[in-house]
Design a protein around this motif. Sequence first.
Motif, mmCIF file in Angstrom:
data_model
loop_
_atom_site.group_PDB
_atom_site.id
_atom_site.type_symbol
_atom_site.label_atom_id
_atom_site.label_comp_id
_atom_site.label_asym_id
_atom_site.label_seq_id
_atom_site.Cartn_x
_atom_site.Cartn_y
_atom_site.Cartn_z
ATOM 1 N N SER A 14 0.654 -1.435 0.324
ATOM 2 C CA SER A 14 -0.076 -0.170 0.060
ATOM 3 C C SER A 14 0.495 0.962 0.147
ATOM 4 C CB SER A 14 -0.760 0.522 0.787
ATOM 5 O OG SER A 14 -0.022 0.213 2.466
ATOM 6 N N GLN A 15 2.371 1.472 1.239
ATOM 7 C CA GLN A 15 2.546 2.226 0.577
ATOM 8 C C GLN A 15 3.843 2.353 -0.768
ATOM 9 O OE1 GLN A 15 2.422 5.441 2.970
ATOM 10 N NE2 GLN A 15 0.754 3.646 3.588
ATOM 11 N N SER A 16 3.714 1.519 -1.337
ATOM 12 C CA SER A 16 5.192 1.008 -2.294
ATOM 13 C C SER A 16 5.022 2.829 -3.737
ATOM 14 C CB SER A 16 4.462 0.182 -3.047
ATOM 15 O OG SER A 16 3.233 -0.027 -4.122
ATOM 16 N N ILE A 17 5.501 3.135 -4.731
ATOM 17 C CA ILE A 17 5.834 4.045 -5.432
ATOM 18 C C ILE A 17 5.720 3.369 -6.580
ATOM 19 C CG2 ILE A 17 6.116 5.513 -3.949
ATOM 20 C CD1 ILE A 17 8.944 5.442 -5.274
ATOM 21 N N TYR A 21 10.985 4.644 -14.118
ATOM 22 C CA TYR A 21 11.224 4.294 -14.910
ATOM 23 C C TYR A 21 10.930 3.380 -15.817
ATOM 24 C CZ TYR A 21 15.831 5.124 -12.137
ATOM 25 O OH TYR A 21 16.449 6.265 -11.245
ATOM 26 N N ILE A 22 9.566 2.906 -15.898
ATOM 27 C CA ILE A 22 8.535 2.449 -16.672
ATOM 28 C C ILE A 22 8.392 3.462 -17.960
ATOM 29 C CG2 ILE A 22 6.479 3.502 -15.748
ATOM 30 C CD1 ILE A 22 7.123 -0.027 -16.087
ATOM 31 N N ASN A 23 8.248 4.505 -18.081
ATOM 32 C CA ASN A 23 8.571 4.711 -19.549
ATOM 33 C C ASN A 23 10.279 5.128 -19.948
ATOM 34 O OD1 ASN A 23 5.670 5.949 -19.274
ATOM 35 N ND2 ASN A 23 5.761 7.452 -18.319
#
Length: 78
Positions: A14-17, A21-23
């Motif tokens: 739940s606190q992950s971002i 770098y996905i783009n």
Amino acid sequence: MIYIVIMKEEYDFSQSIKNPYINKLKKQVTIRLEEDVVDYFRVLAEETGISYQSLINLYLQDCVRLQRKPSLEWMSNA
């Protein structure tokens, strides 16, 4: 020493971002290059220890960064 890793049954994300770098992921394309171009980058690859595909990508990234444009000169029919 032996370490044993015990996995939890559930993890809290739940606190992950989102991966920033996905783009920047690479896209696979097919491109036809002349043999001398590939040979040139393969020689550079041997000298640098970097794959020739990566060297071509680095060169093209440099072109984008510097906004390089190809010099196109067409022969006239005169």
